[in-house]
Design a protein around this motif. Structure first.
Motif, PDB file in Angstrom:
ATOM      1  N   ARG A 251       0.824  -1.200   0.000  1.00  0.00           N
ATOM      2  CA  ARG A 251       0.000   0.000   0.000  1.00  0.00           C
ATOM      3  C   ARG A 251       0.855   1.245   0.000  1.00  0.00           C
ATOM      4  O   ARG A 251       0.487   2.268  -0.589  1.00  0.00           O
ATOM      5  CB  ARG A 251      -0.924   0.000   1.216  1.00  0.00           C
ATOM      6  N   ALA A 252       1.996   1.182   0.657  1.00  0.00           N
ATOM      7  CA  ALA A 252       2.885   2.347   0.701  1.00  0.00           C
ATOM      8  C   ALA A 252       3.407   2.676  -0.699  1.00  0.00           C
ATOM      9  O   ALA A 252       3.516   3.853  -1.066  1.00  0.00           O
ATOM     10  CB  ALA A 252       4.041   2.082   1.657  1.00  0.00           C
ATOM     11  N   VAL A 253       3.726   1.650  -1.481  1.00  0.00           N
ATOM     12  CA  VAL A 253       4.199   1.892  -2.847  1.00  0.00           C
ATOM     13  C   VAL A 253       3.122   2.584  -3.669  1.00  0.00           C
ATOM     14  O   VAL A 253       3.393   3.573  -4.365  1.00  0.00           O
ATOM     15  CB  VAL A 253       4.614   0.562  -3.513  1.00  0.00           C
ATOM     16  N   ALA A 254       1.889   2.080  -3.602  1.00  0.00           N
ATOM     17  CA  ALA A 254       0.794   2.699  -4.346  1.00  0.00           C
ATOM     18  C   ALA A 254       0.557   4.132  -3.886  1.00  0.00           C
ATOM     19  O   ALA A 254       0.287   5.023  -4.698  1.00  0.00           O
ATOM     20  CB  ALA A 254      -0.477   1.857  -4.181  1.00  0.00           C
ATOM     21  N   HIS A 255       0.674   4.362  -2.569  1.00  0.00           N
ATOM     22  CA  HIS A 255       0.485   5.704  -2.016  1.00  0.00           C
ATOM     23  C   HIS A 255       1.534   6.669  -2.571  1.00  0.00           C
ATOM     24  O   HIS A 255       1.209   7.791  -2.982  1.00  0.00           O
ATOM     25  CB  HIS A 255       0.563   5.644  -0.494  1.00  0.00           C
ATOM     26  N   ARG A 258       0.861   7.494  -6.310  1.00  0.00           N
ATOM     27  CA  ARG A 258      -0.287   8.381  -6.524  1.00  0.00           C
ATOM     28  C   ARG A 258      -0.010   9.786  -6.009  1.00  0.00           C
ATOM     29  O   ARG A 258      -0.337  10.776  -6.670  1.00  0.00           O
ATOM     30  CB  ARG A 258      -1.526   7.801  -5.836  1.00  0.00           C
ATOM     31  N   GLU A 259       0.575   9.890  -4.820  1.00  0.00           N
ATOM     32  CA  GLU A 259       0.823  11.209  -4.229  1.00  0.00           C
ATOM     33  C   GLU A 259       1.804  12.015  -5.067  1.00  0.00           C
ATOM     34  O   GLU A 259       1.683  13.237  -5.184  1.00  0.00           O
ATOM     35  CB  GLU A 259       1.354  11.053  -2.798  1.00  0.00           C
ATOM     36  N   ARG A 260       2.788  11.352  -5.655  1.00  0.00           N
ATOM     37  CA  ARG A 260       3.787  12.053  -6.461  1.00  0.00           C
ATOM     38  C   ARG A 260       3.376  12.168  -7.923  1.00  0.00           C
ATOM     39  O   ARG A 260       4.057  12.844  -8.697  1.00  0.00           O
ATOM     40  CB  ARG A 260       5.132  11.328  -6.365  1.00  0.00           C
ATOM     41  N   PRO A 332      12.291   9.617 -13.531  1.00  0.00           N
ATOM     42  CA  PRO A 332      12.302  10.539 -12.396  1.00  0.00           C
ATOM     43  C   PRO A 332      12.489   9.892 -11.038  1.00  0.00           C
ATOM     44  O   PRO A 332      12.884  10.568 -10.085  1.00  0.00           O
ATOM     45  CB  PRO A 332      10.917  11.197 -12.480  1.00  0.00           C
ATOM     46  N   CYS A 333      12.199   8.590 -10.936  1.00  0.00           N
ATOM     47  CA  CYS A 333      12.186   8.002  -9.595  1.00  0.00           C
ATOM     48  C   CYS A 333      12.376   6.489  -9.655  1.00  0.00           C
ATOM     49  O   CYS A 333      11.937   5.834 -10.604  1.00  0.00           O
ATOM     50  CB  CYS A 333      10.853   8.326  -8.899  1.00  0.00           C
TER      51      CYS A 333
END
Length: 497
Positions: A251-255, A258-260, A332-333
């Protein structure tokens, strides 16, 4: 073996142009097509030394153009042997470039082909996971430059479709991994097939003291070129660490994505099954993801990588097969879903972003069990990395669902059963639970216990019974029928009458 020599000091690379190296007009024309005018620091120092025919051990950060640093001077050196003859004998293998992964081999081959496009030189790539027939046809037609992975190269040697007796230059790209124990036996076999007199070039982003010592065993008076501190990370890459719990990592990866608003990101996993599961989970959440790892066929891996480069796939979940040498323009990441077991792989992973002077972010998810891996990375890069909380991420909501999912997977693996749901889950709060199902009962189980009747005494038992006990008359005697012979008679033990 003489001691390593350092490359002479060079002028500011910004004031140097490729044409200053004396490269042929054909090579300069190909570079112009690519938009290259000024060399990078590793290119500015390596190209003149390679053109002198010296052995080289080159260390530079990822994304600094090491491939052009060795391929451009190789093409220049081989132009003396270039010809347009159709005879395969006129095109022997004169340069061999070894890489640890198939993806890197394919990428290096593309660069070599682009740089030599206006010359008569021929090049081809051979690696596993693909049909050998097209590779065999290309080798038999004659090529001067071969880019290969060790295993498939030896396959062609065994099939007698490849001859290395005239090879003048050996290149080991990502040499630290090439000299890893897993590749060392194959590498030694390949070196034994090469002429003793040859030029050896080793390039990598990381060189441990053990690797340097091993490399000196077959390099001849090498020139060491280091354009940055060994094992250093790119200053253009911002390294960020987030503390999360194991159950919340997906879930942290998906967060983060999406946030970035990330539209192109590589997520690194330590295991093949972990990469596949994470890709499936991200797809379920509506994200365009694909996995790439060693269990995938080479065609699937190349298709996934091409889709990622085109933007059809936004998230590439990969094992370390994608950590070495892959050049993704303006990535970018990168995200480390798992911290790598090998600290050197951390340098290569985060080197996929911030390439060619661009900036990038390298995000790592860190759990309590990663303390040792994090300490190894900090020791290697000589930099302190402090994990922080992931902004805007609430872990509690995910613990139940993700933790339950993993527990259910575990129970399913061992044949366990799911726990009955609560009444509220069945039909809302206060809903009556359904009555238990009535099973049919066999009347036999309700009968009272009855002891078994004693079995008739056999002839053998009667012969061994005490003489004081009267022998009961058998049914056979009362009916007048002859009794069965005793066991002793069957064995020939009765006395003669």
């Amino acid at each position: 073996m003489s001691e390593n020599q350092s490359a002479p000091a060079q002028a500011n690379p910004a004031s140097i142009r490729f044409e200053d190296f004396g490269l042929s007009p054909e090579i300069l024309r190909a570079l112009a097509d690519q938009g290259y005018v000024n060399p990078t620091p590793i290119q500015a120092q390596a190209i003149p030394v390679v053109l002198q025919g010296r052995d080289v051990m080159g260390a530079a950060q990822t994304g600094t153009g090491k491939t052009a640093g060795f391929s451009l001077p190789i093409i220049q050196l081989l132009l003396a042997h270039a010809n347009s003859s159709a005879s395969p004998a006129r095109h022997p293998v004169r340069a061999l470039i070894l890489t640890p992964t198939r993806e890197l081999a394919d990428q290096v081959a593309d660069n070599v082909k682009a740089y030599s496009r206006y010359t008569p030189l021929r090049s081809t790539v051979v690696f596993g996971g693909m049909d050998m027939a097209p590779q065999t046809a290309a080798l038999r037609a004659g090529v001067e430059i071969v880019i290969a992975t060790p295993g498939r190269l030896l396959d062609h040697v065994q099939q007698k479709t490849l001859n290395l007796s005239q090879t003048q230059i050996l290149v080991m790209d990502e040499a630290d991994r090439m000299l890893d124990m897993g590749f060392l036996p194959d590498l030694q076999r390949i070196i034994n097939l090469l002429p003793k007199q040859r030029q050896n070039l080793m390039f990598s982003a990381t060189f441990s003291p053990e690797i340097k010592k091993l490399a000196n065993s077959f390099l001849s008076s090498p020139v060491t070129i280091e354009v940055a501190r060994s094992n250093a990370t790119n200053e253009n890459v911002t390294q960020i660490l987030y503390k999360v719990e194991e159950e919340s990592k997906r879930r942290a990866v998906a967060h983060i994505i999406r946030e970035r608003g990330l539209k192109q990101v590589i997520v690194f996993s330590n295991t093949k099954i972990g990469a596949s599961r994470l890709a499936r989970e991200l797809e379920k959440q509506g994200l365009k993801a694909s996995a790439i790892h060693g269990d995938k066929s080479q065609a699937e891996r190349m298709a996934a990588l091409e889709s990622f480069k085109k933007g059809d796939v936004e998230i590439l979940v990969a094992t370390d097969v994608a950590a070495r040498g892959l050049d993704i323009a303006e990535l970018p990441c990168v995200i480390n879903y798992d911290l790598p077991y090998n600290a050197e792989d951390y340098v290569h992973r985060i080197g996929r972003t911030g390439r060619a002077g661009a900036s990038g972010d390298a995000i790592s998810l860190v759990t309590e069990k990663d303390a040792k891996l994090l300490a190894d990375i900090e020791k290697l890069i000589k930099k302190k990395l402090v994990p922080t909380e992931l902004p805007g991420f609430v872990a509690d909501a995910g613990h139940v669902s993700e933790g339950r999912s993993r527990r259910e997977e575990s129970r399913g693996s061992y044949g366990g059963e799911r726990r009955p749901r609560r009444d509220e889950e069945r039909g809302g709060r206060g809903a009556a639970a359904p009555l238990p199902r009535k099973e049919k009962i066999d009347p036999w189980f309700l009968k009272p216990y009855e002891p078994e009747k004693p079995a008739p005494v056999s002839a053998l038992e009667s012969s061994s019974a005490p003489t004081s006990a009267p022998a009961p008359a058998s049914k056979a005697a009362s009916s007048g029928k002859s009794q069965k012979p005793k066991l002793a008679a069957l064995l020939g033990g009765l006395p003669k009458r």
